[in-house]
Design an enzyme around this catalytic site. Structure first.
Site: not given
Length: 469
Positions: A117, A322
């Site tokens: 992440d 992201d």
């Protein structure tokens, strides 16, 4: 006419998803789902269906045995850690369609499958938890037991004291645990991880011919209480935050002189990828600067123009790259520019799935239709470089055939470039030069492991797909 191959994953049940100089580089493989090359390398005969939880369970068990043998060697041994050759992972549809990697932490080492992440900072693991996922049910009805970390069971693990500089002003002290506490809250509804900070070692290997084993001291989160999606939908066995904060693993490696302050993630068109700490990319890569004026810096970039087919629209917006978000989320006007421009240039009829999904623009393919065209999508980044979106659509099954959808979601808050837009690129997150870099890449793989393969021909602003089943 230029052409290349692209593989798309058929999404079933979609409604529920939803060169460094002077430094070493450390790397490990990431994969959406296991390839036949991995199966051959590890001698994986008789495994369950690829991509299933049963398949992951078998892989994880054998991987632990391999890790134990490799980590049992002396530090002088040239044998690499599993991050180099034995950490193949799966993009599991029931776990949020996220990219996962197997990481090894502590002494003795324990392995965990963690979501990667770039949208958050802290690397945390389920740890001495009162609320966390301890197992997963597989499609065959079996139960997959998940590893739970405990600093008391690791000879190199130690809770971070409250007076540590690591604790800082943004952390508080847990009187109960006499350690620095944390709470990370995520965009997904009611999803968080709460616990204490712990110092331990992350096992890495140099990404070169020597493959030198490195035990990197890091700070991680001992996640005592997990809520929301972490209990059953995504990252149940930990989250590997790769953000800009000093607590993140890339920041730690750089501060200790173990790697340059940069890393790359590659997302191949066949789902195979690679991650390298300390990778600054190549001089030939395209770049755009990060926007660093926020109080909490992220991998935020600016787009200045959107090109759909041959229609260019000047529209400026900022978005976060992201990897922890499966698809791309955009606000208006960017969303409407893309969606309406796309819709006006496709020939198939609009299709509304019987089960509600997150995508607004889907199109039905005829029962005997094995090809379709859609317009190219390009983003002009700040600085002028073009970011061509290789995979803006997904193919889904429908009764009597298939449909395809523009894989962009209308956002209600921030703009996010999700991992679907990163497909076919080696993305470099260079925190020294404060730029995002990208280069076309298949991540050194030639195999197609998704369920639906297509040949794409690029011509006059359109992509022509021929489907092979």
């Amino acid at each position: 006419m230029d052409s290349k191959y692209i593989c798309l994953l058929i999404l079933v049940g979609l409604s529920s998803a939803l060169r460094s100089e002077g430094f070493g580089t450390f790397g490990f493989d990431i994969h959406h789902r296991y390839s036949d090359s991995v199966k051959d390398f590890l001698n994986l005969d008789g495994l369950p269906e690829k991509g299933s939880l049963d398949y992951y369970a078998a892989m994880a068990h054998r991987d632990q045995l391999i890790k134990a043998r490799r980590l049992a060697v002396t530090p002088a041994s040239p044998t690499p850690l599993s991050f180099i050759g034995g950490n193949e992972t799966s993009r599991i549809s029931s776990l949020g369609f996220l990219h996962y990697a197997i990481v090894t932490v502590g002494t003795p080492p324990l392995t965990f499958i963690v979501a990667l992440d770039t949208g958050s900072d802290l690397f945390w693991l389920p740890c001495d938890c009162t609320s966390c996922a301890r197992s997963l049910n597989t499609t065959s009805g079996k139960t997959l037991e998940l590893k739970i970390y405990s600093p008391s069971n690791s000879s190199t693990g130690m809770p971070v004291p409250c007076n540590s500089t690591t604790c800082g002003q943004r952390r508080r002290c847990s009187i109960r645990y006499n350690a620095c506490a944390y709470q990370e809250v995520y965009l997904s509804s009611n999803t968080s991880s709460t616990g204490i900070l712990v110092d331990d070692v992350l096992h890495l290997a140099t990404d070169d011919s020597q493959e030198k084993v490195v035990d990197a001291p890091i700070t991680l989160g001992c996640g005592i209480v997990q809520t929301g999606d972490f209990l059953d939908a995504a990252a149940p066995n930990g989250l590997f935050g790769l953000g800009m904060d000093s607590v993140s693993v890339p920041s730690t490696l750089a501060s200790k002189g173990l790697a340059a302050n940069s890393f790359s993630m590659c997302f191949g068109p066949d789902g195979v990828g690679r991650m390298v700490f300390g990778d600054k990319g190549t001089p030939a890569q395209k770049t755009t600067p990060f926007n660093l004026k926020q109080s909490h810096p992220t991998y935020n970039i600016s787009v200045t123009q959107i090109i759909v087919g041959e229609n260019a629209t000047n529209v400026e917006f900022s978005a976060i790259f992201d990897s922890g978000t499966s698809f791309t989320y955009l606000n208006d006007p960017a969303y409407s520019v893309i969606a309406e421009g796309f819709n006006s240039q496709v020939s198939e009829p609009r299709y509304q799935p019987e089960t509600r999904i997150i995508f607004d623009y889907c199109y039905a393919l005829g029962a005997n239709q094995n090809s379709f065209e859609y317009p190219n999508l390009n983003l002009t980044m700040k600085g002028g470089d073009q970011f061509y979106v290789n995979a803006p659509v997904i193919v889904i099954p429908r009764q009597g055939g298939y449909a395809y959808c523009l894989a962009i979601v209308k956002s209600e808050d921030i703009d996010i470039i999700g991992q679907n837009f990163m497909t076919g690129y080696r993305i470099v997150f260079d925190r020294e030069e404060n730029v995002l870099g990208w280069t076309d890449s298949d991540c050194e793989s030639s195999l197609f492991v998704a369920l639906l393969c297509v040949r794409a021909s690029f011509s006059q602003g359109f992509i022509s797909f021929v489907m092979h089943f």
